[in-house]
Design a protein around this motif. Structure first.
Motif, mmCIF file in Angstrom:
data_model
loop_
_atom_site.group_PDB
_atom_site.id
_atom_site.type_symbol
_atom_site.label_atom_id
_atom_site.label_comp_id
_atom_site.label_asym_id
_atom_site.label_seq_id
_atom_site.Cartn_x
_atom_site.Cartn_y
_atom_site.Cartn_z
ATOM 1 N N VAL A 106 0.856 -1.181 0.000
ATOM 2 C CA VAL A 106 0.000 0.000 0.000
ATOM 3 C C VAL A 106 0.890 1.228 0.000
ATOM 4 C CG1 VAL A 106 -1.763 1.307 1.234
ATOM 5 C CG2 VAL A 106 -1.850 -1.189 1.227
ATOM 6 N N VAL A 107 0.664 2.118 -0.942
ATOM 7 C CA VAL A 107 1.430 3.362 -1.029
ATOM 8 C C VAL A 107 0.599 4.484 -0.411
ATOM 9 C CG1 VAL A 107 2.544 5.022 -2.562
ATOM 10 C CG2 VAL A 107 2.609 2.577 -3.113
ATOM 11 N N VAL A 108 1.207 5.225 0.503
ATOM 12 C CA VAL A 108 0.557 6.369 1.143
ATOM 13 C C VAL A 108 1.314 7.623 0.726
ATOM 14 C CG1 VAL A 108 -0.124 7.462 3.313
ATOM 15 C CG2 VAL A 108 -0.184 4.963 3.093
ATOM 16 N N LEU A 122 -4.406 0.897 9.087
ATOM 17 C CA LEU A 122 -3.970 -0.255 8.305
ATOM 18 C C LEU A 122 -3.220 -1.255 9.171
ATOM 19 C CD1 LEU A 122 -2.757 1.450 4.997
ATOM 20 C CD2 LEU A 122 -4.653 -0.156 5.202
ATOM 21 N N VAL A 123 -2.319 -0.740 10.002
ATOM 22 C CA VAL A 123 -1.536 -1.627 10.870
ATOM 23 C C VAL A 123 -2.439 -2.320 11.875
ATOM 24 C CG1 VAL A 123 0.283 -1.699 12.614
ATOM 25 C CG2 VAL A 123 0.583 -0.310 10.561
ATOM 26 N N SER A 124 -3.386 -1.571 12.458
ATOM 27 C CA SER A 124 -4.284 -2.164 13.449
ATOM 28 C C SER A 124 -5.197 -3.202 12.817
ATOM 29 C CB SER A 124 -5.112 -1.074 14.127
ATOM 30 O OG SER A 124 -5.988 -0.449 13.199
ATOM 31 N N ARG A 125 -5.402 -3.114 11.507
ATOM 32 C CA ARG A 125 -6.242 -4.099 10.810
ATOM 33 C C ARG A 125 -5.447 -5.278 10.288
ATOM 34 N NH1 ARG A 125 -11.349 -1.328 7.782
ATOM 35 N NH2 ARG A 125 -11.874 0.173 9.409
ATOM 36 N N GLY A 126 -4.176 -5.326 10.589
ATOM 37 C CA GLY A 126 -3.402 -6.517 10.251
ATOM 38 C C GLY A 126 -2.327 -6.333 9.217
ATOM 39 N N ALA A 127 -2.181 -5.147 8.637
ATOM 40 C CA ALA A 127 -1.144 -4.936 7.634
ATOM 41 C C ALA A 127 0.220 -4.868 8.306
ATOM 42 C CB ALA A 127 -1.402 -3.648 6.848
ATOM 43 N N LYS A 128 1.209 -5.486 7.709
ATOM 44 C CA LYS A 128 2.566 -5.390 8.222
ATOM 45 C C LYS A 128 3.125 -4.008 7.872
ATOM 46 C CE LYS A 128 3.457 -10.338 7.768
ATOM 47 N NZ LYS A 128 4.306 -11.376 7.132
ATOM 48 N N PRO A 129 3.743 -3.322 8.831
ATOM 49 C CA PRO A 129 4.238 -1.962 8.553
ATOM 50 C C PRO A 129 5.177 -1.896 7.364
ATOM 51 C CG PRO A 129 4.290 -2.412 10.912
ATOM 52 C CD PRO A 129 3.944 -3.710 10.233
ATOM 53 N N GLU A 130 6.005 -2.917 7.167
ATOM 54 C CA GLU A 130 6.956 -2.876 6.056
ATOM 55 C C GLU A 130 6.295 -2.990 4.695
ATOM 56 O OE1 GLU A 130 7.046 -7.095 7.822
ATOM 57 O OE2 GLU A 130 6.973 -5.013 8.554
ATOM 58 N N THR A 131 5.016 -3.378 4.663
ATOM 59 C CA THR A 131 4.291 -3.450 3.392
ATOM 60 C C THR A 131 3.577 -2.134 3.070
ATOM 61 O OG1 THR A 131 2.262 -4.321 4.407
ATOM 62 C CG2 THR A 131 3.940 -5.920 3.718
ATOM 63 N N ILE A 132 3.806 -1.124 3.880
ATOM 64 C CA ILE A 132 3.242 0.207 3.654
ATOM 65 C C ILE A 132 4.381 1.143 3.264
ATOM 66 C CG2 ILE A 132 1.951 2.126 4.656
ATOM 67 C CD1 ILE A 132 0.795 0.130 6.686
ATOM 68 N N VAL A 133 4.271 1.789 2.105
ATOM 69 C CA VAL A 133 5.303 2.695 1.616
ATOM 70 C C VAL A 133 4.784 4.122 1.717
ATOM 71 C CG1 VAL A 133 6.750 3.353 -0.340
ATOM 72 C CG2 VAL A 133 6.187 0.939 0.054
ATOM 73 N N VAL A 134 5.470 4.951 2.488
ATOM 74 C CA VAL A 134 5.077 6.343 2.681
ATOM 75 C C VAL A 134 5.977 7.230 1.834
ATOM 76 C CG1 VAL A 134 4.903 8.240 4.327
ATOM 77 C CG2 VAL A 134 4.211 5.942 5.012
ATOM 78 N N ILE A 135 5.363 8.082 1.017
ATOM 79 C CA ILE A 135 6.104 9.046 0.203
ATOM 80 C C ILE A 135 5.798 10.441 0.730
ATOM 81 C CG2 ILE A 135 6.512 9.963 -2.108
ATOM 82 C CD1 ILE A 135 5.420 7.396 -3.259
ATOM 83 N N ASP A 169 2.915 0.520 -9.899
ATOM 84 C CA ASP A 169 2.263 -0.423 -10.809
ATOM 85 C C ASP A 169 2.064 -1.799 -10.178
ATOM 86 O OD1 ASP A 169 5.103 -0.521 -10.828
ATOM 87 O OD2 ASP A 169 5.048 -1.771 -12.629
ATOM 88 N N ARG A 170 2.800 -2.087 -9.090
ATOM 89 C CA ARG A 170 2.656 -3.373 -8.411
ATOM 90 C C ARG A 170 1.977 -3.236 -7.054
ATOM 91 N NH1 ARG A 170 8.838 -5.115 -8.872
ATOM 92 N NH2 ARG A 170 8.249 -6.436 -7.130
ATOM 93 N N ALA A 171 1.472 -2.036 -6.745
ATOM 94 C CA ALA A 171 0.854 -1.791 -5.441
ATOM 95 C C ALA A 171 -0.556 -2.364 -5.384
ATOM 96 C CB ALA A 171 0.827 -0.296 -5.139
ATOM 97 N N ARG A 172 -0.986 -2.679 -4.179
ATOM 98 C CA ARG A 172 -2.350 -3.154 -3.972
ATOM 99 C C ARG A 172 -3.330 -1.995 -3.915
ATOM 100 N NH1 ARG A 172 -5.535 -4.083 0.404
ATOM 101 N NH2 ARG A 172 -3.883 -3.511 1.863
ATOM 102 N N ALA A 173 -2.854 -0.842 -3.437
ATOM 103 C CA ALA A 173 -3.725 0.323 -3.327
ATOM 104 C C ALA A 173 -2.861 1.562 -3.115
ATOM 105 C CB ALA A 173 -4.720 0.174 -2.170
#
Length: 318
Positions: A106-108, A122-135, A169-173
């Motif tokens: 997930v890109v933020v 997202l993290v509280s709902r089960g997403a791993k922090p490393e799978t979240i990319v912050v720009i 292009d490979r992000a889930r959202a």
């Protein structure tokens, strides 16, 4: 560099004013070029012996002042080399490794108030922090995001390079929360061109810009003011309506909304008979049907179900 030049300047000045304490092996008088040469050679090396200090004062100055200056200058240059070469090369290598592993993330774009809240949810709902990319282009924002364990990338998300580096292009959202409507819409436009199929959610603060955000390619447009208005208006029609709406949206509520595809054993059955929760809507062929409409009386393969489930039944984010 200024510090190094300043230290060398101090040594040069003292050597020049105390040039009578220096002697050349040739016996020639000490000139300013000789002092400059002796200072640079002494600071960068141990000297060649063609010019030497002969007085006690000159020798003490070289031993007690020039030697520490030599050490400081070398540390300054080594530190600069590390920062400009090794550190940047290492950072580039690390980013290349991260980019190769980015898939289904997930890109933020934007780590302000809304972006930070989205990451926390997202993290509280089960997403791993490393799978979240912050720009973000703010060092403070990136530092705060990195403290949460997310992958951070410094850059301007309105530009192709930043989104390409985040493997949009490979992000889930993609979640866009830039803080300004014009910037957010430009990010949506850029992302939609690079990734035609990625789901994009964007925060828009002005109601006039919501339609523009949809036209730019956003799948979901969130207006914080409008949502707050819904809760306030709902509270006037019942003491518990606003509470229930907040319960549905929050991760710590007792119930939650879940979106999923219809299963094979549910095909042909009405929406009211699903076993996982209370079915509210189905999406079929780009159209939406509510539970009371005839289309919801018989589920079809490919339908997307929106249901209310107990909080532990909400599907965790992979």
């Amino acid at each position: 560099m200024l510090l190094a030049v300043g230290l060398i300047g101090v040594a040069l000045a003292v050597h020049w004013f105390d040039r009578d304490g220096l002697r050349q092996s040739s016996g020639a008088p000490i000139t300013f070029p000789d002092v400059l040469y002796f200072t640079m050679i002494t600071i960068t090396t141990v000297g060649y012996g063609d010019i030497v200090p002969v007085t006690t004062e000159a020798r003490l100055f070289d031993a007690l002042v020039v030697t520490p200056i030599r050490i400081f200058v070398w540390l300054i240059f080594l530190g600069s080399a590390y920062d400009f070469l090794f550190k940047r090369v290492g950072e580039q290598w690390r980013m290349n490794v991260i980019q190769r592993n980015l898939d289904g993330h997930v890109v933020v774009a934007g780590y302000g108030t809304s972006g930070a809240e989205a990451v926390t949810e997202l993290v509280s709902r089960g997403a791993k922090p490393e799978t979240i990319v912050v720009i973000d282009d703010s060092p403070a924002a990136l530092q705060a995001a990195e403290a949460c364990g997310t992958t951070v990338m410094a850059g301007n998300a309105t530009r192709n390079a930043a989104l390409e580096a985040a493997r949009i292009d490979r992000a889930r959202a993609l979640i866009v929360a830039a803080g300004r409507d014009d910037t957010s819409i430009l990010i949506v436009l850029t992302a939609r061109r690079l990734a035609p199929n990625v789901p994009i959610s964007v925060v828009i603060r002005s109601g006039d810009n919501e339609a523009i955000a949809y036209q730019a390619g956003a799948n979901t447009v969130i207006n914080p003011a409008s949502f707050a208005g819904l809760l306030l208006a709902g509270s006037t029609h019942g003491a518990h309506i606003a509470e229930y709406m907040a319960d549905l949206a929050a991760d710590d509520g007792r119930v939650g909304l879940n979106e999923r595809l219809v299963t094979a054993d549910e095909v042909g059955k009405p929406l009211a008979e699903i076993r996982t929760g209370l079915g509210h809507r189905i999406y079929r062929g780009g159209r939406m049907f509510c539970f009371w409409e005839p289309e919801a009386k018989q589920l079809e393969a490919g339908d997307t179900i929106i249901e209310v489930v107990p909080r532990e039944g909400v599907r965790a984010v992979p």
